[in-house]
Write a protein that holds these residues in place. Structure first.
Motif, PDB file in Angstrom:
ATOM      1  N   ALA A   1      -2.147   6.084  -5.631  1.00 33.52           N
ATOM      2  CA  ALA A   1      -1.879   4.576  -5.286  1.00 33.52           C
ATOM      3  C   ALA A   1      -2.280   3.653  -6.553  1.00 33.52           C
ATOM      4  O   ALA A   1      -1.398   3.022  -6.736  1.00 33.52           O
ATOM      5  N   LYS A   2      -3.311   4.096  -6.975  1.00 38.16           N
ATOM      6  CA  LYS A   2      -3.725   3.195  -8.322  1.00 38.16           C
ATOM      7  C   LYS A   2      -2.684   3.486  -9.680  1.00 38.16           C
ATOM      8  O   LYS A   2      -2.391   2.562 -10.173  1.00 38.16           O
ATOM      9  N   LEU A   3      -2.099   4.794  -9.824  1.00 37.59           N
ATOM     10  CA  LEU A   3      -1.399   5.084 -10.641  1.00 37.59           C
ATOM     11  C   LEU A   3       0.061   4.758 -10.609  1.00 37.59           C
ATOM     12  O   LEU A   3       0.705   4.090 -11.455  1.00 37.59           O
TER      13      LEU A   3
ATOM     14  N   SER B   1     -10.054  10.907  -2.498  1.00 34.45           N
ATOM     15  CA  SER B   1      -9.951  10.418  -3.936  1.00 34.45           C
ATOM     16  C   SER B   1      -8.423  10.706  -4.483  1.00 34.45           C
ATOM     17  O   SER B   1      -8.128   9.812  -5.313  1.00 34.45           O
ATOM     18  N   LEU B   2      -7.730  11.667  -3.963  1.00 35.56           N
ATOM     19  CA  LEU B   2      -6.130  12.165  -4.371  1.00 35.56           C
ATOM     20  C   LEU B   2      -5.629  10.904  -4.019  1.00 35.56           C
ATOM     21  O   LEU B   2      -4.561  10.179  -4.713  1.00 35.56           O
ATOM     22  N   ALA B   3      -5.468  10.332  -2.646  1.00 36.60           N
ATOM     23  CA  ALA B   3      -4.842   9.234  -2.216  1.00 36.60           C
ATOM     24  C   ALA B   3      -5.085   8.177  -2.949  1.00 36.60           C
ATOM     25  O   ALA B   3      -4.171   7.078  -3.474  1.00 36.60           O
ATOM     26  N   ASN B   4      -6.297   7.507  -3.436  1.00 40.29           N
ATOM     27  CA  ASN B   4      -6.589   6.445  -4.246  1.00 40.29           C
ATOM     28  C   ASN B   4      -6.072   6.370  -5.452  1.00 40.29           C
ATOM     29  O   ASN B   4      -5.761   5.605  -5.904  1.00 40.29           O
TER      30      ASN B   4
ATOM     31  N   LYS C   1       0.771  -1.211   0.031  1.00 43.29           N
ATOM     32  CA  LYS C   1      -0.279  -0.084  -0.026  1.00 43.29           C
ATOM     33  C   LYS C   1       0.901   1.170   0.016  1.00 43.29           C
ATOM     34  O   LYS C   1       1.972   1.401   0.760  1.00 43.29           O
ATOM     35  N   LEU C   2       0.497   2.379  -0.553  1.00 43.40           N
ATOM     36  CA  LEU C   2       1.116   3.393  -0.697  1.00 43.40           C
ATOM     37  C   LEU C   2       1.082   4.294   0.952  1.00 43.40           C
ATOM     38  O   LEU C   2      -0.116   4.445   1.277  1.00 43.40           O
TER      39      LEU C   2
ATOM     40  N   TYR D   1       0.026   0.731  -6.588  1.00 40.91           N
ATOM     41  CA  TYR D   1      -0.179  -0.016  -5.226  1.00 40.91           C
ATOM     42  C   TYR D   1      -1.662  -0.440  -5.119  1.00 40.91           C
ATOM     43  O   TYR D   1      -2.415  -0.086  -5.876  1.00 40.91           O
ATOM     44  N   ASP D   2      -1.826  -1.225  -3.963  1.00 41.73           N
ATOM     45  CA  ASP D   2      -2.950  -1.873  -4.186  1.00 41.73           C
ATOM     46  C   ASP D   2      -3.736  -1.246  -2.593  1.00 41.73           C
ATOM     47  O   ASP D   2      -4.807  -1.992  -2.172  1.00 41.73           O
ATOM     48  N   GLY D   3      -3.814  -0.028  -2.577  1.00 46.40           N
ATOM     49  CA  GLY D   3      -4.298   0.700  -1.662  1.00 46.40           C
ATOM     50  C   GLY D   3      -3.468   1.597  -0.991  1.00 46.40           C
ATOM     51  O   GLY D   3      -2.146   1.919  -1.358  1.00 46.40           O
TER      52      GLY D   3
END
Length: 271
Positions: free
Chosen positions: A214-216, A208-211, A2-3, A219-221
């Motif tokens: 992480a996706k870009l 929303s920024l955090a997720n 995770k990030l 990371y898986d969360g």
């Protein structure tokens, strides 16, 4: 995996907020910290770019009257007004681990997609303009800046959610040429709050920024953490020797001018 996301902030003390902003990429570059996204706010401040002159970008008398502090950041770009109605995001990655051929191109072709997608995920019609501006329905909602230094790839920006645009307009100076070039008559009409387009909170944008980051980054969360003692130690060194000084904020002294700070940070990184 995770990030790591830091929510550490000192809204009442923008000097410490900016000192900590520099501490994270330094810590990431010397291996103290993992990849880190920081989300934070200032209560009332104008943050000027590294190459700017405060008196040219800020109505200093008005800022003083309103109790708004002026602080220089270590990246380029334009001046930004901060209050509790905006959310600041800052990403620090390892330069050696990313192994990208052109780090700045990577930042402004790839990493900048994260805040754009974060807004799209909230239902906004977001897009990029002028390489580093994020706009919604033709109005700027976020400026961004970046640097590659201290062994880190660093990217950050300020997102207007529910900021006081009247105060923004009263303390920021915008050149007539810039306004004419953009076909706009006043600074407050060049920008807008996300909340004026759609009902959204600072917390919703932050999540929303955090997720999205992480996706870009694959990371898986996300995992929320507090700063390490070493990160805080580096921030305190920068705060005491650099970010509270007139030489940094108003005279644009170089990083090398703060030799004591550089020496102390090197010791922390080696320990």
């Amino acid at each position: 995996m995770k990030l790591r996301v830091l929510l550490f902030e000192t809204p009442e003390d923008p000097y410490m907020n900016l000192a900590f902003e520099e501490a994270i990429p330094r810590a990431r570059g010397c291996g103290i910290s993992p990849d880190t996204l920081r989300l934070w706010r200032n209560q009332g401040a104008v943050i000027i770019g590294y190459f700017q002159r405060a008196e040219e970008e800020v109505n200093l008398e008005q800022a003083d009257r309103l109790g708004i502090k002026v602080v220089r950041r270590f990246t380029g770009g334009g001046a930004a007004y901060h209050d509790l109605g905006n959310i600041n995001y800052a990403l620090s990655l390892s330069l050696s681990e990313r192994r990208v051929a052109n780090p700045l191109e990577y930042i402004f072709s790839e990493l900048i997609k994260a805040p754009v997608e974060a807004l799209r995920g909230l239902g906004f019609n977001a897009s990029l303009e002028n390489v580093n501006d994020i706009v919604v329905d033709g109005r700027k909602v976020s400026g961004t800046a970046a640097t590659v230094a201290w062994g880190s790839i660093f990217f950050h920006g300020a997102m207007l959610v529910n900021s006081d645009l009247s105060r923004l307009a009263s303390v920021l100076r915008v050149s007539v040429k810039k306004l004419i070039d953009k076909g706009i008559s006043s600074v407050k009409y060049r920008v807008t709050n996300l909340s004026s387009i759609k009902n959204v909170s600072v917390q919703e944008v932050a999540d929303s920024l955090a997720n999205s980051f992480a996706k870009l980054l694959g990371y898986d969360g996300v995992r929320y953490e507090m700063p390490s003692s070493e990160e805080l130690e580096i921030a305190n060194v920068l705060y005491n020797y650099k970010y509270t000084s007139k030489e940094w904020n108003f005279e644009r002294a170089s990083h090398k001018s703060f030799a004591t700070a550089e020496a102390e940070i090197s010791k922390i990184c080696r320990s």
